[in-house]
Design an enzyme around this catalytic site. Structure first.
Site, PDB file in Angstrom:
ATOM      1  N   HIS A  82       0.853  -1.187   0.000  1.00  0.00           N
ATOM      2  CA  HIS A  82       0.000   0.000   0.000  1.00  0.00           C
ATOM      3  C   HIS A  82       0.889   1.238   0.000  1.00  0.00           C
ATOM      4  CE1 HIS A  82      -4.286   1.072   0.398  1.00  0.00           C
ATOM      5  NE2 HIS A  82      -3.808   2.241   0.801  1.00  0.00           N
ATOM      6  N   ASP A 161     -14.353   2.398   6.306  1.00  0.00           N
ATOM      7  CA  ASP A 161     -13.259   3.124   5.641  1.00  0.00           C
ATOM      8  C   ASP A 161     -13.783   3.780   4.362  1.00  0.00           C
ATOM      9  OD1 ASP A 161     -10.474   3.962   5.305  1.00  0.00           O
ATOM     10  OD2 ASP A 161     -10.477   2.612   3.591  1.00  0.00           O
ATOM     11  N   ARG A 168     -13.371  12.343   4.388  1.00  0.00           N
ATOM     12  CA  ARG A 168     -12.064  12.995   4.599  1.00  0.00           C
ATOM     13  C   ARG A 168     -11.651  13.737   3.335  1.00  0.00           C
ATOM     14  NH1 ARG A 168      -8.451   8.290   5.434  1.00  0.00           N
ATOM     15  NH2 ARG A 168      -6.759   9.773   5.667  1.00  0.00           N
ATOM     16  N   LYS A 187      -7.764  -1.857   6.496  1.00  0.00           N
ATOM     17  CA  LYS A 187      -8.026  -2.607   5.248  1.00  0.00           C
ATOM     18  C   LYS A 187      -7.080  -3.791   5.122  1.00  0.00           C
ATOM     19  CE  LYS A 187      -7.574   0.964   2.259  1.00  0.00           C
ATOM     20  NZ  LYS A 187      -7.848   2.313   2.702  1.00  0.00           N
TER      21      LYS A 187
END
Ligand code: URA
Length: 434
Positions: A82, A161, A168, A187
């Site tokens: 990620h 999320d 966000r 995640k």
């Protein structure tokens, strides 16, 4: 419990308990809280931060908002990668099939564009038919069949999320260490992976502008990984210029395929090999970086990485030929040119990211439609010599008015110096030692 009381406690810098955070997240996922209440909480977290315990409680609550995957019976190393977000960063798209080729299982849950950064899921959705929102069973079946799959946050895995991410993105609350940390780690833990390689982006086009901020985020990620039994290695890479030759949506799929066929830009391949080889070492598949690099390169050279990418796309319903076809090429293009002779210097990467958002490669508001054909080709980057009037960027899109706006923004995104500037891409690639 009363939502505004909990928000006020966070606003006043008081650490929240596991019970309070769990309740708050449950209320949000059950639509018992309004977006404004959650936005206020996010802003309070942005300003007041969170303790290590609070961050762990938040990660737990986010994981528990949905189901988790279990690959414990899998004989292969189950791992993922990620990044904290950048411009032109298509490394996930290249690494996932490569890692599957060398014998790892990679169940990736990726994200959409956040603020000025590009999103892996938005790029994949530029492939006609490609599905990013399957059921849990479908996702597991894809991973079992191909050794890899890439999906977005769904209603089943880490659904909170998904909701927080969109909120966000439009409330200026992205660059917060506990929020980035909990978004990414929840995640990854929910995917049921054993190992993780993180690319923490640093610099002008990243949420972490300095190496010190990046190191702090890295320490938090590492601690969360440890708390949830997840092997975590971290590489810090520069976002002081865009990664690769192309940034946008569909054009990044095309550049991904160039990389998988041995024709990728040097900088993108440097990051791919650094991250990939560190994960190979973590998995114990080789015992040194050089043979890990060779292993990755061999799967590019023998064509298996490209074949695996095509297999993954087609299994998830995508039509790669349609994506690559001429019909889907952009209608308009214009250039930004050098205003002087010299060397490209100081690329304002965040501004380049906002120009891409302006062209429809990212979301200004939650319901924005994306323009998959839009993008920028970087014809010169930091340290490259240019002559006055040489094209520096080629800007393309299906909408000429949007190109005009982007060109105005892009004109001030580089300077030209007399001397060749230094640029380092890999800033640190050691494990975080605590
Ligand atoms: N990627 C994520 O998944 N979440 C963030 O907050 C930033 C990057």
């Amino acid at each position: 419990m009363i939502p505004s009381e909990i928000i006020a406690r966070k606003r006043d810098g008081i650490a929240l308990s596991r019970q309070e955070l769990t309740w708050f997240i449950e209320q949000f996922i059950n639509n018992e809280l309004t977006n404004s209440q959650m936005a206020a909480m996010l802003m309070a977290i942005y300003f007041k931060g969170m303790t290590e315990d609070e961050t762990i409680f938040l990660v737990e609550a986010m994981i528990n908002s949905g189901a988790t995957l279990d690959f414990s019976g899998n004989k292969k190393y189950v791992a993922d990668k990620h990044s904290t977000g950048g411009i032109g960063d298509k490394v996930s798209l290249i690494l996932v099939p490569l890692l599957a080729c060398i014998g790892m299982t990679v169940p990736m849950i990726a994200g959409r564009g956040l603020e000025f950064t590009g999103g892996t899921i938005d790029k994949l959705e530029s492939i006609p038919g490609f599905k990013t929102n399957p059921t849990l069973e479908q996702f597991s079946a894809w991973v079992k069949l191909n050794g890899c799959a890439i999906i977005g946050q769904t209603q089943q895995i880490c659904p909170v999320d998904n909701k927080l991410y969109s909120l966000r993105n439009v409330t200026a609350t992205v660059p917060s260490i506990p929020l980035i940390c909990s978004s990414i780690m929840s995640k990854k833990i929910a995917e049921g992976v054993q190992g993780l390689i993180l690319d923490i982006k640093i610099g002008k086009g990243a949420f972490m502008k300095t190496i010190d901020q990046g190191q702090e985020l890295g320490e938090w990620m590492y601690k969360i990984g440890k708390a949830f039994n997840l092997n975590t290695d971290i590489v810090f890479t520069s976002m002081d210029q865009p990664l690769g030759r192309l940034a946008g949506l569909r054009c990044e799929i095309i550049e991904t395929m160039d990389c998988l066929n041995g024709n990728g830009p040097k900088d993108t391949m440097e990051v791919v090999l650094e991250l990939g080889s560190r994960l190979i070492l973590q998995a114990g598949l080789t015992d040194n970086i050089s043979s890990a690099n060779d292993l990755l390169i061999s799967h590019i050279e023998n064509g298996t990485a490209d074949a695996k990418f095509r297999e993954m796309i087609s299994c998830q319903g995508g039509d790669i030929e349609k994506c690559l076809s001429k019909v889907m090429k952009p209608e308009y293009e214009q250039s930004v040119t050098a205003y002087n002779d010299g060397f490209i210097h100081n690329m304002e990467t965040e501004k380049i990211g906002w120009a891409l958002v302006e062209m429809g490669c990212g979301h200004k508001s939650t319901h924005d439609e994306l323009d998959y054909s839009a993008g920028i080709e970087f014809l010169a980057k930091t340290g490259d010599r240019v002559k006055k009037d040489d094209p520096v960027y080629r800007v393309f899109s299906a909408n000429n008015a949007r190109i005009e706006k982007a060109i105005e923004m892009l004109k001030s995104t580089f300077s030209i110096s007399k001397n060749k500037p230094e640029f380092s891409l890999i800033l640190d690639s050691t494990d975080v030692s605590l």
